[in-house]
Write a protein that holds these residues in place. Sequence first.
Motif, PDB file in Angstrom:
ATOM      1  N   CYS A 161     -34.699  49.416  95.503  1.00 36.63           N
ATOM      2  CA  CYS A 161     -33.374  49.409  96.129  1.00 36.63           C
ATOM      3  C   CYS A 161     -32.520  50.381  95.330  1.00 36.63           C
ATOM      4  O   CYS A 161     -32.224  50.143  94.148  1.00 36.63           O
TER       5      CYS A 161
ATOM      6  N   LEU B 120     -29.385  48.951  93.708  1.00 40.37           N
ATOM      7  CA  LEU B 120     -29.634  48.075  92.567  1.00 40.37           C
ATOM      8  C   LEU B 120     -30.041  48.863  91.330  1.00 40.37           C
ATOM      9  O   LEU B 120     -29.511  48.637  90.225  1.00 40.37           O
TER      10      LEU B 120
ATOM     11  N   GLY C  99     -29.641  43.271  87.542  1.00 42.70           N
ATOM     12  CA  GLY C  99     -29.282  42.457  88.690  1.00 42.70           C
ATOM     13  C   GLY C  99     -30.468  42.318  89.598  1.00 42.70           C
ATOM     14  O   GLY C  99     -31.562  42.816  89.305  1.00 42.70           O
ATOM     15  N   ARG C 100     -30.261  41.651  90.673  1.00 44.54           N
ATOM     16  CA  ARG C 100     -31.338  41.545  91.656  1.00 44.54           C
ATOM     17  C   ARG C 100     -30.743  41.603  93.059  1.00 44.54           C
ATOM     18  O   ARG C 100     -29.543  41.386  93.250  1.00 44.54           O
ATOM     19  N   ALA C 101     -31.591  41.907  94.017  1.00 37.44           N
ATOM     20  CA  ALA C 101     -31.136  42.081  95.396  1.00 37.44           C
ATOM     21  C   ALA C 101     -32.172  41.533  96.356  1.00 37.44           C
ATOM     22  O   ALA C 101     -33.381  41.552  96.067  1.00 37.44           O
TER      23      ALA C 101
ATOM     24  N   ASN D 191     -28.108  42.671 103.120  1.00 31.43           N
ATOM     25  CA  ASN D 191     -28.369  42.854 101.692  1.00 31.43           C
ATOM     26  C   ASN D 191     -27.422  41.975 100.888  1.00 31.43           C
ATOM     27  O   ASN D 191     -26.220  41.933 101.168  1.00 31.43           O
TER      28      ASN D 191
ATOM     29  N   PHE E  88     -26.499  41.188  96.725  1.00 30.52           N
ATOM     30  CA  PHE E  88     -26.704  41.664  95.364  1.00 30.52           C
ATOM     31  C   PHE E  88     -26.162  40.625  94.385  1.00 30.52           C
ATOM     32  O   PHE E  88     -24.984  40.232  94.472  1.00 30.52           O
TER      33      PHE E  88
END
Length: 393
Positions: free
Chosen positions: A104, A107, A118-120, A136, A138
């Motif tokens: 991503c 990200l 972080g994560r998505a 999406n 985040f």
Amino acid sequence: MKNDTLGLTETLADLPDRTTLHEDDVPRESVLVDFLGLVVRLTGARAGAIRAPTADSSRLQLIASVGLPSELCQRDTLKPASCGMCGAALQSALTRQATPQLGCEILYSGALFGAEKGRAVAVPLDHRDKPIGVLNLFFSEGRDPPAGITHLLRPFGQLLGLALENERLARENLQARVAAERQSMAADIHDALAQSLTFVRMRMSLLHDALQQNDAPTALVYWTDASDELRSAHGRLREMISMYRAGMDSRGLVTSLAELGAAFRSRTGIELALDCRVDDFGLSSERQLQVFYIVQEALTNIGHHSGARSARVTIDRDGADLRVVIEDNGCGPSDEVLDPRCAGRLSEAGHHGLQIMRERAGRAGGRLHIGALREGGTRITLTLDGVTKSGLL
């Protein structure tokens, strides 16, 4: 003759290149943003976005976002349809999480979280089991959604999918209305000017022949005919442009007619009474617009041709029918207007405005009748059949 031609060219240049639409036709804030903001808050996400395939399905377009920097949104407006976790979510119809394999760019570019991790996730948006977009979300590192919210991501996606589909239909409906009104404008201009321009073209040919033969008296007659007809066409076109620019007030038909009446009284000195006995017209905004233009054209005719001292516009019901009546105490209609055999050939007889009114009545799903009052004057009656408070019977 040269001045008339220049004036007509300038007037054509003034014609609006788009139909005037009212602010209430399109919501000020997209319902998608409202839904997205709710999902972001409930899940505890840092930001969220909605993407939808373009018409050719080759790319994903960013159509709503919450919490994303504006420069990031501008840069990532369009992405390939196969891009990372979004493409995988659409193809598999499953929620996917960003990984080194399913990247991503937002990200991993650091544009959202900086040096932090972080994560998505990407949630497919469905409508009737058809993927039409992707959601999406985040999340900051260590910030997990509240317990149970993860199981609601798919139902959220279905709700957003429905909202996305509604937005698409609203855009298509708006585009269709714009196209229909442009066609209507083109038809009105054609009806108002085609006969005049054909007449001028014929006279110019005869004028050329007369000049070739050095027949000055005949040439002067043809020049005068062409000049008079062009001046008349110029005036009609200006009236049409003024009519389209005036438009209908977004507050509704009655308010628009009241303002139209005030302008009519100020411009012509003719007293006008508006008598509306209907609370709910049961008409779509498009049909109300046609009614407004018909009344406007009728008042224009009264101001120019009737010699009336007063006029009245009455809106009432006759059973299930909606009836709009425009009356004046002027000189009354000519015999050719009253002749039923001329109903379909009013433009040929020079009554362009009346022909346009008849055609607008047909677009509104009604019919127009023109008659003479016994005491002198004209009555124009527009009848819309089978209109109830909820619409057509």
